[in-house]
Design an enzyme around this catalytic site. Sequence first.
Site: not given
Ligand code: ARG
Length: 404
Positions: A14, A123
Amino acid sequence: MSEKVVLAYSGGLDTSVAIKWLKEKYKLDVVALNVNVISERNFSAVRKKALSIGAVKAAVVDAREPFVKYFVFPALQAGAIYEGQYPLATALARPLMAKLLVDTAAKEGAKAVAHGCTGKGNDQVRFDVGVATLAPNLKIIAPAREWGMSREETIKYAQRYGIPVPITVKSPYSIDENLWGRSIECGVLEDPWVEPPPDVFAWTKSPADAPNKPAYVEIGFEKGIPVSLNGKKMDGVSLIQLLNQLAGGHGVGRVDHVENRLVGIKSREIYEAPAATVLLQAHQALEALTLSKDQLRFKQKVAVEYADLIYNGLWFSSLREDLAAYVEYSQRFVSGTVRIKLFKGSCSVAGRKSPKSLYSHGLATYDKGDEFDHSAAVGFIRLWGLSAQTQAQVQGKKAKKGGK
Ligand code: ARG
């Protein structure tokens, strides 16, 4: 010359596609910034890849030490675990990345920053809120949230522009990792009834295959910060790296969690966090020895609040800073050593000691040497039960007999 955008570059599909897309759609020159929060592996390939795709500049920052010092250890001291299960590895690294994006944008004279998050996760919130808090005037672009391409379309786009598609794209999982843990989502994991297949795990042995003999590790703490492992002084990064290996080798640190995301979705998450699991447990054991009952209870509430703030992208909020000041002060006597037993996926406290321990053998013992004043208990109990006794006498005892 075009305006610049600083992109948080992971090297994955990405963010690689984003380099081209930002140029095409926004006519921006991309400065790729890779933040290393994991290992001393050779990152020049990541740099070269960004440049070959068309970034005007590419940098790799080794942020492991500040990550541990300013994000991981304060969270450890706070005892921050989201919903009682997730040690917050991914969530802790995002504000650091936001900070480095902002710093790099200032250095490069860029008016915008970009990240590879989609519109469904936490995120994006952590990046956006972090950047907006630190530099309100920076524009934030999230290509993967805007471009509306499916996974297949993204791969096609990459192929059209000769962007190398990493083999990890064939992996059915979405993975994020740093020193504090590894987060795995997607694929079959999206069915919460399905047991995680073995290929999900990379840092931890299956407990069934772990050694049949337990291993012991001793963690030394100073003011709530781990400073030694098995008696050997160590910096935070090395200590966490070594502990990830040791505990992971015994199958310790696997978490299977149905988690409540900030954006209203429940999602099934798998985590591997061997060092975090050991250190959080050891730290808690040391606090049990060195903090009063009231301090411990109050701190538990702070831990829940602190974890929520981290999870919800509010690292740079004033409340998080207020709580951090409280937590840091609360650690002034949390020094000592904890012995942990690792065995077939389990991690248990085998012993703890501290020069500032509040545990008094003289008060606790049932053997000779007992210093506790037994006769004082009688008066204490009379007053302790006085209000219940008075109420029962005046308002009746009947109602209290098993509710009948
Ligand atoms: N659910 C976890 C969080 O919000 C992990 C996120 C993982 N991110 C990823 N791009 N796989 O902190």
